[in-house]
Write a protein that holds these residues in place. Structure first.
Motif, PDB file in Angstrom:
ATOM      1  N   PRO A  42      89.625  45.925  -6.083  1.00 10.79           N
ATOM      2  CA  PRO A  42      89.721  45.490  -4.504  1.00 10.79           C
ATOM      3  C   PRO A  42      90.469  46.443  -3.857  1.00 10.79           C
ATOM      4  O   PRO A  42      91.457  47.486  -4.318  1.00 10.79           O
ATOM      5  CB  PRO A  42      90.522  44.062  -4.928  1.00 10.79           C
ATOM      6  CG  PRO A  42      91.209  44.026  -6.140  1.00 10.79           C
ATOM      7  CD  PRO A  42      90.250  45.210  -7.055  1.00 10.79           C
ATOM      8  N   SER A  43      90.721  46.521  -2.581  1.00 12.71           N
ATOM      9  CA  SER A  43      91.507  47.330  -1.614  1.00 12.71           C
ATOM     10  C   SER A  43      91.579  46.586  -0.379  1.00 12.71           C
ATOM     11  O   SER A  43      90.712  45.665  -0.054  1.00 12.71           O
ATOM     12  CB  SER A  43      90.468  48.467  -1.325  1.00 12.71           C
ATOM     13  OG  SER A  43      91.233  49.366  -0.492  1.00 12.71           O
ATOM     14  N   GLU A  44      92.716  46.723   0.000  1.00 16.40           N
ATOM     15  CA  GLU A  44      93.069  46.328   1.518  1.00 16.40           C
ATOM     16  C   GLU A  44      92.755  47.428   2.684  1.00 16.40           C
ATOM     17  O   GLU A  44      93.252  47.083   3.800  1.00 16.40           O
ATOM     18  CB  GLU A  44      94.738  45.851   1.576  1.00 16.40           C
ATOM     19  CG  GLU A  44      95.539  47.095   1.548  1.00 16.40           C
ATOM     20  CD  GLU A  44      96.066  47.283   0.161  1.00 16.40           C
ATOM     21  OE1 GLU A  44      94.882  47.451  -0.705  1.00 16.40           O
ATOM     22  OE2 GLU A  44      96.993  47.513  -0.340  1.00 16.40           O
ATOM     23  N   LEU A  45      92.207  48.443   2.080  1.00 18.85           N
ATOM     24  CA  LEU A  45      91.941  49.575   3.056  1.00 18.85           C
ATOM     25  C   LEU A  45      93.204  50.202   3.365  1.00 18.85           C
ATOM     26  O   LEU A  45      92.928  50.616   4.764  1.00 18.85           O
ATOM     27  CB  LEU A  45      91.065  48.990   4.104  1.00 18.85           C
ATOM     28  CG  LEU A  45      89.660  48.425   3.888  1.00 18.85           C
ATOM     29  CD1 LEU A  45      88.927  48.196   4.950  1.00 18.85           C
ATOM     30  CD2 LEU A  45      88.825  49.320   2.792  1.00 18.85           C
ATOM     31  N   ALA A  46      94.195  50.422   2.696  1.00 19.82           N
ATOM     32  CA  ALA A  46      95.234  51.218   3.131  1.00 19.82           C
ATOM     33  C   ALA A  46      95.909  51.755   1.945  1.00 19.82           C
ATOM     34  O   ALA A  46      95.860  51.349   0.537  1.00 19.82           O
ATOM     35  CB  ALA A  46      96.462  50.203   3.682  1.00 19.82           C
ATOM     36  N   VAL A  47      96.333  52.821   2.066  1.00 22.06           N
ATOM     37  CA  VAL A  47      97.007  53.543   0.868  1.00 22.06           C
ATOM     38  C   VAL A  47      98.413  54.019   1.188  1.00 22.06           C
ATOM     39  O   VAL A  47      98.737  54.283   2.467  1.00 22.06           O
ATOM     40  CB  VAL A  47      96.376  54.877   0.268  1.00 22.06           C
ATOM     41  CG1 VAL A  47      94.859  54.604  -0.184  1.00 22.06           C
ATOM     42  CG2 VAL A  47      95.858  55.850   1.560  1.00 22.06           C
ATOM     43  N   ILE A  48      99.223  54.398   0.116  1.00 18.97           N
ATOM     44  CA  ILE A  48     100.615  54.967   0.514  1.00 18.97           C
ATOM     45  C   ILE A  48     100.646  56.564   0.265  1.00 18.97           C
ATOM     46  O   ILE A  48     100.084  57.062  -0.699  1.00 18.97           O
ATOM     47  CB  ILE A  48     101.457  54.259  -0.592  1.00 18.97           C
ATOM     48  CG1 ILE A  48     101.617  52.865  -0.771  1.00 18.97           C
ATOM     49  CG2 ILE A  48     102.991  55.156  -0.362  1.00 18.97           C
ATOM     50  CD1 ILE A  48     102.403  52.448  -1.710  1.00 18.97           C
ATOM     51  N   GLY A  75     105.695  53.294   3.668  1.00 17.36           N
ATOM     52  CA  GLY A  75     104.736  53.357   4.537  1.00 17.36           C
ATOM     53  C   GLY A  75     103.150  53.469   4.289  1.00 17.36           C
ATOM     54  O   GLY A  75     102.956  53.820   3.110  1.00 17.36           O
ATOM     55  N   VAL A  76     102.285  53.161   4.955  1.00 13.38           N
ATOM     56  CA  VAL A  76     100.855  53.341   4.503  1.00 13.38           C
ATOM     57  C   VAL A  76     100.133  53.884   5.797  1.00 13.38           C
ATOM     58  O   VAL A  76     100.470  54.093   6.756  1.00 13.38           O
ATOM     59  CB  VAL A  76     100.462  51.836   4.243  1.00 13.38           C
ATOM     60  CG1 VAL A  76     101.175  51.418   3.041  1.00 13.38           C
ATOM     61  CG2 VAL A  76     100.513  51.091   5.670  1.00 13.38           C
ATOM     62  N   HIS A  77      98.910  54.450   5.686  1.00 15.36           N
ATOM     63  CA  HIS A  77      97.783  54.568   6.422  1.00 15.36           C
ATOM     64  C   HIS A  77      96.537  54.032   6.113  1.00 15.36           C
ATOM     65  O   HIS A  77      96.304  53.960   5.007  1.00 15.36           O
ATOM     66  CB  HIS A  77      97.957  56.179   6.801  1.00 15.36           C
ATOM     67  CG  HIS A  77      97.521  56.845   5.728  1.00 15.36           C
ATOM     68  ND1 HIS A  77      97.959  57.832   5.107  1.00 15.36           N
ATOM     69  CD2 HIS A  77      95.875  57.027   5.440  1.00 15.36           C
ATOM     70  CE1 HIS A  77      97.385  58.348   4.122  1.00 15.36           C
ATOM     71  NE2 HIS A  77      95.947  57.926   4.283  1.00 15.36           N
ATOM     72  N   GLY A  78      95.715  53.580   7.138  1.00 13.37           N
ATOM     73  CA  GLY A  78      94.525  52.958   6.987  1.00 13.37           C
ATOM     74  C   GLY A  78      93.551  53.924   6.455  1.00 13.37           C
ATOM     75  O   GLY A  78      93.421  55.152   6.822  1.00 13.37           O
ATOM     76  N   ILE A  79      92.499  53.411   5.852  1.00  9.84           N
ATOM     77  CA  ILE A  79      91.427  54.222   5.389  1.00  9.84           C
ATOM     78  C   ILE A  79      90.051  53.375   5.479  1.00  9.84           C
ATOM     79  O   ILE A  79      89.962  52.249   5.276  1.00  9.84           O
ATOM     80  CB  ILE A  79      91.403  54.606   3.810  1.00  9.84           C
ATOM     81  CG1 ILE A  79      91.505  53.299   2.926  1.00  9.84           C
ATOM     82  CG2 ILE A  79      92.511  55.551   3.572  1.00  9.84           C
ATOM     83  CD1 ILE A  79      91.528  53.407   1.428  1.00  9.84           C
ATOM     84  N   ALA A 124      97.955  54.693  11.110  1.00 11.44           N
ATOM     85  CA  ALA A 124      98.934  55.296  10.629  1.00 11.44           C
ATOM     86  C   ALA A 124     100.386  55.259  11.216  1.00 11.44           C
ATOM     87  O   ALA A 124     100.437  55.072  12.161  1.00 11.44           O
ATOM     88  CB  ALA A 124      98.657  57.009  11.235  1.00 11.44           C
ATOM     89  N   GLY A 125     101.274  55.298  10.005  1.00  6.18           N
ATOM     90  CA  GLY A 125     102.682  54.812  10.551  1.00  6.18           C
ATOM     91  C   GLY A 125     103.017  53.599  10.364  1.00  6.18           C
ATOM     92  O   GLY A 125     104.369  53.202  10.412  1.00  6.18           O
ATOM     93  N   ASP A 126     102.041  52.803   9.866  1.00  6.57           N
ATOM     94  CA  ASP A 126     102.716  51.338   9.567  1.00  6.57           C
ATOM     95  C   ASP A 126     103.416  51.298   8.289  1.00  6.57           C
ATOM     96  O   ASP A 126     103.314  52.279   7.425  1.00  6.57           O
ATOM     97  CB  ASP A 126     101.313  50.412   9.377  1.00  6.57           C
ATOM     98  CG  ASP A 126     100.568  50.004  10.550  1.00  6.57           C
ATOM     99  OD1 ASP A 126     101.352  50.392  11.621  1.00  6.57           O
ATOM    100  OD2 ASP A 126      99.405  49.441  10.606  1.00  6.57           O
TER     101      ASP A 126
END
Length: 575
Positions: free
Chosen positions: A35-41, A54-58, A66-68
């Motif tokens: 599974p994925s939340e569509l965000a990576v570190i 910090g994460v950014h969306g994929i 970006a920047g969340d």
């Protein structure tokens, strides 16, 4: 390709390389099937602080920007999730994540909650990895596999394969990246990511190991503890630094944040070793081999300095690299290209060398035939003809003058003995009879005992053969014997040594002959005699496509090293 099941080095190569490639495949499958939340570190920036990560969306459907920064999942702080994830396995999780996870996100200076439904990881995230990074990893791995399949006994090529596999594992893990939910789900993603990161240290160690044994083995690499220390010391250093970072206090997020500096410190030290090993290896190399490895050394130096100054050292000092990993991979891409070019060029060089060697061998054979014909025609044939005449005269005189007949028979017998001695000398010059009677090891031992006993106060000569030698090609056997004897004679006559050691080792599809003494060295020897002896040994080696190097040892003595290529495949070693 032959599998050497009883070879510990081969087993270690397959095990280490197989585990590394297995980690890469496992990380890929975990992302594709998990599974994925569509965000990576982001692994390049490593954006951790004491309260969030910090994460950014994929992917186009991601709710993250970006920047969340993720501060909590399902109302539980990220620090608690991280502490559970890296804690003991019996520790209970803070909660159970469902199909929908509430993320507390810090965005533009304010906090917001995102209810995210877990979905499939976008395959484009891995497929869209930087081209330079993928090219570098794939090119090195394919090149290493091809070379190792062609020469499975080569230690340097085995190390190249292990290093390439380790690099692929590291690239795959860092490009797939970590997700916040990896710290809340009981999956092996964190363990695989950590193991693949440790393989990065193995990658650095294999490069240092290769540089220590190729193209000329260093004296340090001959020490029995070199290999264990080379591979265990960096890993131990990482764990010691990681423990110190953990004990420095702060939240679990602070401790994870310090791991980037820990890895950067270890990587920087290993890169300094690689740069130093490259320079030392190039300085050890002389003659034609230096020309062969010149471009590899240059590209490796450039790649090491670029990685140190742009990637690892800035991470240690500032917490983030000056340029992305993909840019560094583009800068180090010339290394595998230089290796590939050198392989092609060296193969052509070897073909030319073998061609010239065959020409010299044919010329030497014709000269030998001419000499034998001259000795048979001008020496042995008249002697035997004279014996026949004397026997005829003796037969005619036996009834009239028995004393004269007896004298003629004695003369004929003396001349026959001389002819027999001449025949034995000619046979000995063609091939030492002790090789057939005692084998290569026994023949060298006999000659060593003879030379050691002939000179009063001469050196103690020790012959060392770690493993029993198989049946070797006759030309290689003679060349190894002649080179060993010539080197020993130089030691006895000119070196004023107290001790000399002869070693015969089989490996890397070659027979290696080492003759090391503790005498006064090259400069102290008789220049003319040494020059003649060195040329003789080099000519002997060149006849079978090998080479001889003469160098000074650290203690001031002399080392003669001969590399004689052999082929022990079916039929090649027939006597």
């Amino acid at each position: 390709m032959r599998f050497h099941l009883r070879d510990p080095g081969w087993a270690a190569t397959v095990a280490l390389g197989g585990v590394a490639l297995g980690l890469a495949v496992t990380m890929f499958l975990l992302r594709v099937l998990g599974p994925s939340e569509l965000a990576v570190i982001p692994t390049e920036a490593w954006p951790w602080d004491s309260e969030s990560v910090g994460v950014h969306g994929i992917g186009a459907d991601s709710q993250f920007r970006a920047g969340d920064r993720v501060a909590a999942m399902d109302g539980i702080p990220m620090a608690a999730w991280v502490e559970w994830a890296i804690g003991p396995p019996w520790q209970r999780p803070p909660a159970t994540l469902g199909d929908v996870v509430a993320f507390e996100v810090l965005r533009d200076g304010s906090s917001t909650t995102l209810d995210v439904r877990l979905t499939s990881f976008p395959i484009g995230r891995i497929g869209g990895a930087p081209l330079s990074l993928v090219t570098f990893g794939a090119l090195v791995l394919v090149l290493a596999l091809i070379l190792m399949i062609r020469q499975p006994r080569s230690i340097a090529l085995r190390l190249l394969f292990v290093g390439a596999a380790a690099n692929v594992a590291d690239i795959t893990a860092w490009e797939a990246g970590l997700q916040p939910i990896d710290f809340g789900l009981a999956t092996p993603a964190l363990a695989v990511f950590g193991a693949a990161s440790l393989y990065n240290i193995v990658f650095w160690s294999t490069i240092v190991h290769i540089l220590a044994i190729y193209p000329v083995r260093s004296s340090l690499a001959r020490r029995p503890m070199f290999v264990p220390v080379l591979y265990l010391a960096p890993l131990l250093g990482f764990f010691v630094l990681a423990a110190a970072a953990w004990l420095a206090g702060g939240t679990a997020l602070d401790r994870v944040d310090r791991l980037a500096s820990v890895m950067g410190t270890v990587g920087s030290v290993m890169l300094v070793l690689i740069i130093a090993s490259t320079i030392a290896g190039y300085r050890r190399t002389t003659g034609a081999r230096r020309r062969q490895v010149r471009w590899i050394a240059a590209t490796l130096l450039f790649a090491g300095c670029a990685t140190l100054l742009l990637l690892t050292l800035p991470i240690v000092l500032t917490g983030r690299p000056l340029v992305p990993r993909s840019t560094v991979s583009l800068l180090v891409l010339p290394v595998p290209i230089a290796i590939a070019v050198a392989v092609v060029r060296d193969r052509l060089f070897q073909v030319g060398l073998l061609s010239r060697s065959r020409e010299r061998t044919v010329a030497a054979r014709e000269e030998e035939r001419r000499r034998l014909r001259r000795e048979l025609h001008d020496g042995l044939a008249p002697t035997l003809a004279g014996v026949g005449i004397k026997l005829d005269l003796a037969r005619q005189s036996i009834s009239d003058d028995p004393a004269a007949a007896e004298a003629l028979v004695d003369e004929a017998r003396t001349e026959v003995r001389g002819a027999i001695a001449q025949i034995r000398t000619m046979a000995r010059e063609l091939r030492p009879p002790t090789l057939d009677a005692l084998g290569l090891e026994g023949a060298i031992r006999e000659q060593a005992e003879h030379l050691g006993a002939r000179e009063a106060g001469g050196p103690v000569i020790i012959v060392h053969v770690p493993e029993p030698l198989p049946v070797l090609p006759a030309a290689v056997e003679v060349a190894a014997y002649r080179i060993s004897v010539e080197a020993l004679m130089n030691v006895v006559r000119h070196a004023a040594a107290r001790r000399c050691e002869v070693s015969l080792t089989l490996g890397d599809d070659e027979l290696r002959v080492d003759v090391v003494d503790d005498g006064r060295g090259i400069d102290g020897a008789d220049g003319g005699a040494q020059g003649v002896g060195t040329r003789s040994m080099q000519e002997r080696a060149a006849e079978v496509g090998g080479e001889v190097t003469v160098e000074s040892t650290e203690s001031g003595g002399t080392r003669v090293v001969a590399h004689l290529p052999i082929d022990l495949s079916a039929g090649a070693a027939s006597p």
